[in-house]
Design an enzyme around this catalytic site. Structure first.
Site, mmCIF file in Angstrom:
data_model
loop_
_atom_site.group_PDB
_atom_site.id
_atom_site.type_symbol
_atom_site.label_atom_id
_atom_site.label_comp_id
_atom_site.label_asym_id
_atom_site.label_seq_id
_atom_site.Cartn_x
_atom_site.Cartn_y
_atom_site.Cartn_z
ATOM 1 N N ARG A 180 39.888 -44.421 -6.372
ATOM 2 C CA ARG A 180 39.918 -43.725 -5.077
ATOM 3 C C ARG A 180 39.651 -44.761 -4.001
ATOM 4 O O ARG A 180 38.708 -45.559 -4.101
ATOM 5 C CB ARG A 180 38.857 -42.625 -5.013
ATOM 6 C CG ARG A 180 38.716 -42.068 -3.596
ATOM 7 C CD ARG A 180 37.837 -40.853 -3.512
ATOM 8 N NE ARG A 180 38.518 -39.682 -4.028
ATOM 9 C CZ ARG A 180 38.081 -38.428 -3.828
ATOM 10 N NH1 ARG A 180 36.980 -38.216 -3.127
ATOM 11 N NH2 ARG A 180 38.744 -37.403 -4.317
ATOM 12 N N HIS A 219 46.772 -37.133 -3.605
ATOM 13 C CA HIS A 219 45.631 -36.805 -4.477
ATOM 14 C C HIS A 219 46.222 -35.984 -5.634
ATOM 15 O O HIS A 219 46.066 -34.769 -5.714
ATOM 16 C CB HIS A 219 44.607 -36.002 -3.677
ATOM 17 C CG HIS A 219 43.268 -35.824 -4.345
ATOM 18 N ND1 HIS A 219 43.017 -36.186 -5.648
ATOM 19 C CD2 HIS A 219 42.098 -35.318 -3.866
ATOM 20 C CE1 HIS A 219 41.748 -35.906 -5.939
ATOM 21 N NE2 HIS A 219 41.177 -35.372 -4.871
ATOM 22 N N ARG A 266 33.467 -33.818 -6.882
ATOM 23 C CA ARG A 266 34.286 -33.149 -7.891
ATOM 24 C C ARG A 266 35.164 -34.123 -8.691
ATOM 25 O O ARG A 266 35.166 -34.100 -9.922
ATOM 26 C CB ARG A 266 35.211 -32.103 -7.220
ATOM 27 C CG ARG A 266 34.528 -30.828 -6.855
ATOM 28 C CD ARG A 266 35.127 -30.264 -5.592
ATOM 29 N NE ARG A 266 34.695 -31.109 -4.489
ATOM 30 C CZ ARG A 266 33.614 -30.872 -3.758
ATOM 31 N NH1 ARG A 266 32.931 -29.785 -3.966
ATOM 32 N NH2 ARG A 266 33.212 -31.716 -2.809
ATOM 33 N N THR A 267 35.912 -34.971 -7.988
ATOM 34 C CA THR A 267 36.908 -35.803 -8.679
ATOM 35 C C THR A 267 36.219 -36.794 -9.617
ATOM 36 O O THR A 267 36.580 -36.926 -10.785
ATOM 37 C CB THR A 267 37.763 -36.546 -7.643
ATOM 38 O OG1 THR A 267 38.215 -35.609 -6.673
ATOM 39 C CG2 THR A 267 38.950 -37.222 -8.288
ATOM 40 N N LYS A 300 29.946 -57.771 -0.771
ATOM 41 C CA LYS A 300 29.874 -59.229 -0.501
ATOM 42 C C LYS A 300 31.226 -59.747 -0.046
ATOM 43 O O LYS A 300 31.418 -60.957 0.074
ATOM 44 C CB LYS A 300 29.440 -59.965 -1.770
ATOM 45 C CG LYS A 300 28.088 -59.530 -2.305
ATOM 46 C CD LYS A 300 27.829 -60.226 -3.651
ATOM 47 C CE LYS A 300 26.738 -59.514 -4.431
ATOM 48 N NZ LYS A 300 26.757 -59.880 -5.845
#
Ligand code: CP
Length: 312
Positions: free
Chosen positions: A108, A137, A58-59, A86
């Site tokens: 995020r 959030h 969703r986000t 890496k």
């Protein structure tokens, strides 16, 4: 009213006036999202990087749609397909991305404080927190507030019950700050192993049972168990969890008859919420998703749009 914040790191930083400005701005973008041509030029020439170190449906999708509808150039980076594998650090990744001169980075990350860390490291672009560990959030809480305001006509004075894995949820913290700033009363409920007592100091009422949390609630927000953030097993069984903390039609009858049922997603059907409730008449879960695009357009606009003397 002017928006004074350079970054969106959490709802804790936002006043009631800030939140109202964001929701009012989102209302205007909601209208654009209903048009046949869903595009406006307000971020034309701006570059937004979506830097996601954790999974998201969703986000991430709604930020990308929001960026495209505002005419920004949207670039998606998934950590698992980047030089993070890496061994590159968050700070090095961010500094390298900054050298390409983006205007906004949406991030995020599994670590609480990651978005604020980037805001201190990088000087030339705005940071929007799309979820940092169990911390905040903000865009989720703002889309929740917009959904409540649209359905109830107000947020002030409402009784909001948030039920589930309170300890590991960034959604609950952001909602607690945003909803109490707007004048709602928030009750929290979950198993003892998932209920930090510190939440009381943030203004929440802690409930010992789901029945107590649901009694007379105007809004019932269910949370999933955040297994990815739990270091150990905190539950005897999912069946037991569902019996005590899962929402079905019988328990929902304890809330007000017109109570809204909300869930930030992803739902675990049959665990924290039954399908009959998740898909039922009181559910506004897909409205939350729809409002997420408008709220993210508002956030991108407020931190990313050119200042008046920058245009032209
Ligand atoms: N609510 C939410 O953050 O969903 P995603 O993890 O799918 O982005």
């Amino acid at each position: 009213m002017l928006f004074k914040h350079r970054h969106i790191l959490g709802t804790r930083q936002l006043s009631a006036d800030d939140i109202t400005l964001i929701l009012d701005t989102a209302e205007r973008f909601r209208e654009i999202n209903l048009r046949e041509i869903k595009k406006v030029p307000v971020l034309r020439g701006k570059t937004v990087i979506n830097l996601f170190y954790e999974a998201s449906t969703r986000t991430r999708t709604s930020f990308e749609i929001a960026e495209k509808r505002l005419s920004a150039d949207a670039i998606n980076i998934t950590a698992s397909a980047s030089s993070v594998v890496k061994g590159e650090t968050l700070a090095d990744t961010a500094r390298n991305l900054e050298a390409m001169r983006p205007d906004v980075i949406v991030v995020r990350h599994a670590a609480s404080g990651a978005a604020e860390y980037l805001s201190r490291k990088l000087s030339s672009c705005a940071i929007i927190n799309a979820g940092d560990g169990a911390h905040e959030h903000p865009s989720q809480a703002l889309l929740d507030a917009l959904t409540i305001r649209r359905h109830k006509g107000r947020v002030a004075g409402l009784e909001v019950a948030i039920i589930g894995d309170i300890a590991h949820s960034r959604v609950v913290r952001s909602n607690l700050y945003a909803l109490t700033a707007l004048g709602a009363r928030v009750r929290l409920c979950g198993p003892g192993t998932m209920m930090p007592s510190a939440m009381e100091q943030l203004g929440a009422r802690l409930c010992c049972s789901m029945e107590e949390a649901l009694e007379g609630a105007d809004v019932v927000m269910m949370l999933r168990i955040q297994r990815e953030r739990q270091g150990r097993t905190l539950l005897p069984s999912l069946r037991e969890y569902s019996r005590f903390y899962g929402l079905d039609n019988k328990k929902l009858r304890l809330a007000k008859a017109d109570a809204l049922v909300m869930h930030p997603g992803p739902m675990n059907r049959g665990v924290e919420i039954s399908s009959e409730v998740g898909d039922g008449a009181q559910s506004v879960i897909l409205d939350q998703v729809e409002n997420g695009v408008a709220v993210r357009m508002a956030l991108l606009y407020l931190v990313g749009a050119p200042a008046p003397n920058e245009e032209g």
